[in-house]
Scaffold this active site. Structure first.
Site, PDB file in Angstrom:
ATOM      1  N   SER A   9       0.788  -1.238   0.000  1.00 38.14           N
ATOM      2  CA  SER A   9       0.000   0.000   0.000  1.00 38.14           C
ATOM      3  C   SER A   9       0.816   1.283   0.000  1.00 38.14           C
ATOM      4  O   SER A   9       0.243   2.358  -0.168  1.00 38.14           O
ATOM      5  CB  SER A   9      -0.959   0.016   1.190  1.00 38.14           C
ATOM      6  OG  SER A   9      -2.014  -0.867   0.923  1.00 38.14           O
TER       7      SER A   9
ATOM      8  N   TYR B 258      -4.159   3.780   8.054  1.00 36.90           N
ATOM      9  CA  TYR B 258      -5.497   3.227   8.317  1.00 36.90           C
ATOM     10  C   TYR B 258      -6.000   3.709   9.674  1.00 36.90           C
ATOM     11  O   TYR B 258      -5.816   4.876  10.011  1.00 36.90           O
ATOM     12  CB  TYR B 258      -5.473   1.697   8.211  1.00 36.90           C
ATOM     13  CG  TYR B 258      -4.907   1.228   6.894  1.00 36.90           C
ATOM     14  CD1 TYR B 258      -5.512   1.610   5.700  1.00 36.90           C
ATOM     15  CD2 TYR B 258      -3.773   0.445   6.822  1.00 36.90           C
ATOM     16  CE1 TYR B 258      -4.997   1.199   4.484  1.00 36.90           C
ATOM     17  CE2 TYR B 258      -3.252   0.031   5.610  1.00 36.90           C
ATOM     18  CZ  TYR B 258      -3.873   0.415   4.447  1.00 36.90           C
ATOM     19  OH  TYR B 258      -3.370   0.020   3.250  1.00 36.90           O
TER      20      TYR B 258
ATOM     21  N   VAL C  71       1.335  -3.539   3.916  1.00 39.35           N
ATOM     22  CA  VAL C  71       1.346  -4.802   4.666  1.00 39.35           C
ATOM     23  C   VAL C  71       2.618  -5.622   4.449  1.00 39.35           C
ATOM     24  O   VAL C  71       2.844  -6.595   5.156  1.00 39.35           O
ATOM     25  CB  VAL C  71       0.118  -5.713   4.396  1.00 39.35           C
ATOM     26  CG1 VAL C  71      -1.146  -5.157   4.983  1.00 39.35           C
ATOM     27  CG2 VAL C  71      -0.035  -6.010   2.928  1.00 39.35           C
TER      28      VAL C  71
HETATM   29  N1  GLU Z   1      -2.540  -5.724  -1.519  1.00 38.10           N
HETATM   30  C1  GLU Z   1      -3.114  -5.425  -0.244  1.00 38.10           C
HETATM   31  C2  GLU Z   1      -4.604  -5.358  -0.383  1.00 38.10           C
HETATM   32  O1  GLU Z   1      -5.071  -4.703  -1.279  1.00 38.10           O
HETATM   33  C3  GLU Z   1      -2.522  -4.143   0.264  1.00 38.10           C
HETATM   34  C4  GLU Z   1      -2.899  -3.851   1.648  1.00 38.10           C
HETATM   35  C5  GLU Z   1      -1.886  -2.982   2.382  1.00 38.10           C
HETATM   36  O2  GLU Z   1      -0.719  -2.927   2.048  1.00 38.10           O
HETATM   37  O3  GLU Z   1      -2.300  -2.335   3.344  1.00 38.10           O
HETATM   38  O4  GLU Z   1      -5.311  -5.960   0.353  1.00 38.10           O
END
Ligand code: GLU
Length: 318
Positions: free
Chosen positions: A64, A244, A262
């Site tokens: 992300s 977040y 993540v």
């Molecule tokens: N590829 C992950 C998703 O879309 C990214 C989430 C993240 O990095 O927070 O769920």
């Protein structure tokens, strides 16, 4: 004398010996098998001076953090009309929350939750076409780093994201019912999954972030890659929404605009001072790097780089 080099060495030492390291993301095998003991950090200053420590040269999945770069490109392409399709407010929800979308008629709270980032991906697919969007993304990033060819997309990660991305599919299809996804859902998501699968080292990520440190200018080429106003908007969003529902705590602890992924990476910007990337794959309960956050907190304690500091910036210790 305390130097920036000695500060980051002491931070890396503290993180190396930390017993609580969080949990590695496990929704796809390539992320689940990353060594929990990895830790890297890179700091690039306004004069280009760079300090790296630990695993700063090892590529990891930026996930992300890539939402910052896709937003930059979409703002360049569409200007402020973009804010009709995604809002600019903190969400207070998990990164992949669906509930808010119903109440808010398919307009995501901000471009950094998944729903918002999928709308941004849709805007880029409309603008460039599915295949070309990916090329344009790499073309945006590569001139910012010293070894451009090594920034790439891990297509295996992208494929596995697609195979397991049921919630992202739900978000995209749901927004489509409100007319806020304009392309074939699979195309938009395919680009989104590839964007998340970008692979960079801390060193490269800190170099990429330099355009946000300088008000939109690539310090390597002198080229203005986005307007100063848009760069400020992105930093404000990173501060409010970059972690977040852990964004408030990050702002208080670190006091820098930052964006996490993540994969365990965080890009943090001290405007006019430094671009910082940190990587530790263990995540906290909100899905943000546990030791990455602690490392940034330590860095700011030592350097005084928090944007909330009342005193003028302390000199950049070199
Ligand atoms: N590829 C992950 C998703 O879309 C990214 C989430 C993240 O990095 O927070 O769920």
């Amino acid at each position: 004398m305390t130097t920036l080099a000695s500060i980051i060495v002491s931070i890396a030492e503290e993180m190396r010996t930390a017993s609580e390291r969080g949990t590695v993301a496990n929704y796809i095998p390539p992320l689940a098998r990353v060594d929990l003991n990895r830790f890297g950090m890179a700091v690039v200053g306004m004069d280009g001076e760079t300090h790296t420590v630990g695993d700063a040269e090892i590529p990891f999945s930026v996930q992300s953090v890539s939402k910052v770069f896709s937003l930059s490109m979409a703002l360049n392409a569409m200007g402020k009309e973009l804010w009709g399709r995604v809002r600019q407010e903190p969400s207070g929800s998990a990164f992949n929350s669906i509930i808010q979308l119903e109440n808010e008629h398919g307009i995501p709270r901000n471009p950094f939750i998944n729903a918002g980032a999928i709308v941004i991906a849709d805007i880029l697919v409309s603008r460039y076409g599915r295949e070309n969007a990916q090329t344009k993304l790499l073309e945006f990033l590569r001139p910012l780093v010293s070894d451009p060819s090594s920034i790439d997309i891990d297509t295996d990660v992208a494929r596995q994201e697609r195979e397991t991305g049921f919630r992202n599919m739900a978000l995209a299809n749901y927004m489509r019912t409100f007319g806020n996804i304009r392309n074939v859902v699979e195309d938009t998501l395919d680009f989104y999954f590839h964007q998340c699968a970008l692979t960079m080292s801390c060193h490269q990520l800190a170099q990429v972030g330099t355009y946000l440190m300088t008000g939109g200018r690539n310090p390597r080429t002198g080229e203005q890659v986005m307007s100063e106003r848009n760069a400020q908007t992105i930093l404000a969003l990173m501060m409010m929404c970059g972690h977040y529902d852990g964004s408030g705590a990050f702002a208080i602890r670190v006091g820098l605009p930052g964006k996490s992924g993540v994969g365990g990476g965080i890009l943090a910007i001290a405007p006019g001072v430094a671009s910082i990337a940190v990587w530790s794959p263990g995540l906290n309960a909100q899905g943000n790097s546990l030791l990455g956050t602690r490392a940034l907190e330590r860095l700011v304690q030592h350097t005084g780089w928090s944007v909330f500091r009342a005193n003028p910036w302390v000199a950049n210790p070199t």
